[in-house]
Design an enzyme around this catalytic site. Structure first.
Site, PDB file in Angstrom:
ATOM      1  CG  ASN A 104      -1.733   1.222   1.389  1.00 33.34           C
ATOM      2  OD1 ASN A 104      -1.780   2.050   0.479  1.00 33.34           O
ATOM      3  ND2 ASN A 104      -2.398   1.378   2.527  1.00 33.34           N
ATOM      4  CD1 TRP A 105       3.530   1.200  -3.110  1.00 34.05           C
ATOM      5  CD2 TRP A 105       3.316   2.476  -4.953  1.00 34.05           C
ATOM      6  NE1 TRP A 105       4.215   0.587  -4.132  1.00 34.05           N
ATOM      7  CE2 TRP A 105       4.104   1.343  -5.272  1.00 34.05           C
ATOM      8  CE3 TRP A 105       3.051   3.408  -5.956  1.00 34.05           C
ATOM      9  CZ2 TRP A 105       4.618   1.126  -6.557  1.00 34.05           C
ATOM     10  CZ3 TRP A 105       3.562   3.196  -7.240  1.00 34.05           C
ATOM     11  CH2 TRP A 105       4.338   2.067  -7.526  1.00 34.05           C
ATOM     12  CE  LYS A 106      -0.137   3.154   4.797  1.00 35.53           C
ATOM     13  NZ  LYS A 106       0.027   3.226   6.240  1.00 35.53           N
ATOM     14  CG  HIS A 141      -5.696   1.823   5.307  1.00 30.80           C
ATOM     15  ND1 HIS A 141      -5.227   2.765   6.205  1.00 30.80           N
ATOM     16  CD2 HIS A 141      -4.686   0.930   5.135  1.00 30.80           C
ATOM     17  CE1 HIS A 141      -3.984   2.441   6.539  1.00 30.80           C
ATOM     18  NE2 HIS A 141      -3.636   1.340   5.916  1.00 30.80           N
ATOM     19  CD  GLU A 186      -2.828   5.417   6.774  1.00 35.65           C
ATOM     20  OE1 GLU A 186      -2.854   5.463   5.527  1.00 35.65           O
ATOM     21  OE2 GLU A 186      -1.893   4.882   7.423  1.00 35.65           O
ATOM     22  CD  GLU A 200      -3.205  -2.508   7.294  1.00 41.76           C
ATOM     23  OE1 GLU A 200      -2.136  -2.746   6.742  1.00 41.76           O
ATOM     24  OE2 GLU A 200      -3.834  -1.452   7.117  1.00 41.76           O
ATOM     25  N   GLY A 210       2.784   2.270  10.768  1.00 46.31           N
ATOM     26  CA  GLY A 210       3.735   3.369  10.605  1.00 46.31           C
ATOM     27  C   GLY A 210       4.453   3.765  11.885  1.00 46.31           C
ATOM     28  CB  SER A 264       5.633  -1.758  11.997  1.00 46.24           C
ATOM     29  OG  SER A 264       5.222  -0.433  12.247  1.00 46.24           O
ATOM     30  N   GLY A 289       3.007  -1.165   4.212  1.00 44.55           N
ATOM     31  CA  GLY A 289       3.032   0.270   3.934  1.00 44.55           C
ATOM     32  C   GLY A 289       4.439   0.727   3.598  1.00 44.55           C
ATOM     33  N   GLY A 290       5.118   1.295   4.581  1.00 46.57           N
ATOM     34  CA  GLY A 290       6.444   1.902   4.376  1.00 46.57           C
ATOM     35  C   GLY A 290       7.417   1.028   3.602  1.00 46.57           C
TER      36      GLY A 290
END
Ligand code: 13P
Length: 254
Positions: free
Chosen positions: A9-11, A98, A100, A170, A176, A216, A237-238
């Site tokens: 997930n590049w966000k 998600h 977010e 998640e 993150g 993470s 993510g990251g």
């Protein structure tokens, strides 16, 4: 056997040029280094989707997903994107719910239910995200929260429809933050989710559904997380923003 899936997930990261370069690296590494027992999915911003689909044509290892879609079929919803538009561009997956989006854009279990419906209608496979906040975990309400996140967004689905869903657990406190859920904590929740699905649908369905862990996840902890009986992969993510790290995570299944 359940499908092993590693989704990135590049966000809201990577401009158009950077995104295409990253995706090309991911595809080459996936082709060279990954076995055939796993599906890699890249969920990019809308802007990149059509080009990524074109780049990945004929590639069975890497598929393309969106990070959201709107719940209406079409119309006056400035700035939104429809499931039909995504599907017509060749997108195969869509992240829904998600944390977010729940936190910053007011999405609820009810809106997620509508989004899942419209995604399925257009043959997109939903990656439905659930997970508790730190406060909910500390007050020991996390099992109830997770149960209602699944029930309110998916239990209206027929068996045939539900079978198309991927679930991503998640925990919000792990996203993150560099704080990963321990493999035991994640396994406990994944097993709980599977038990709930067996209760609502049936054991065969619960055995079939892929449940991903997100929060993470990195090349160092992926092996142990993915070795758990009920963890079928990750939503990253990251670490999905670096091709080497992302593919190294997927290699946990090699
Ligand atoms: P991080 O891997 O950066 O913690 O993000 C997880 C996530 O939110 C994936 O959807």
């Amino acid at each position: 056997m359940r499908k092993k899936i590693v989704a990135g997930n590049w966000k809201m990261n990577k401009n158009f040029t950077e995104g295409l370069a990253l995706f090309s690296e991911v595809m080459h590494m996936a082709n060279d280094e990954l076995h055939n027992n796993q599906q890699v999915i890249v969920c990019s911003p809308y802007l990149h989707l059509h080009s990524l689909v074109q780049l990945s044509k004929g590639n069975v290892k890497v598929a393309v997903g969106a990070q959201n879609c709107y719940q209406a079929e079409s119309g006056a919803f400035t700035g939104e994107i429809s499931a039909d538009m995504l599907a017509s561009a060749g997108v195969q997956y869509v992240i829904i719910g998600h944390s977010e989006r729940r936190q910053y854009f007011g999405e609820t279990n009810a809106t997620c239910a509508e989004k899942i419906n419209i995604a399925l209608k257009h043959n997109l496979k939903p990656i439905y995200c659930i997970g508790e906040t730190l406060q909910q975990r500390e007050s020991a309400t996390h099992f109830d929260i997770i149960k209602s996140q699944i029930a309110e967004a998916t239990y209206h689905l027929s068996e045939q429809e539900f079978a198309k869903i991927i679930i991503a657990y998640e925990p919000v406190w792990a996203i993150g933050t560099g704080v990963t859920a321990s493999s035991a904590q994640a396994q406990e929740i994944h097993a709980f989710i599977r038990k709930e699905i067996a209760w609502q649908y049936n054991v065969a369905m619960a055995d079939e559904i892929s449940i991903l862990y997100g929060g993470s996840c990195n090349p160092k902890n992926a092996d142990e997380l993915f070795a758990q009986a009920d963890i079928d992969g990750g939503l990253i993510g990251g670490a999905s923003l670096k091709s080497r790290d992302f593919i190294d995570i997927a290699k946990a299944f090699n």
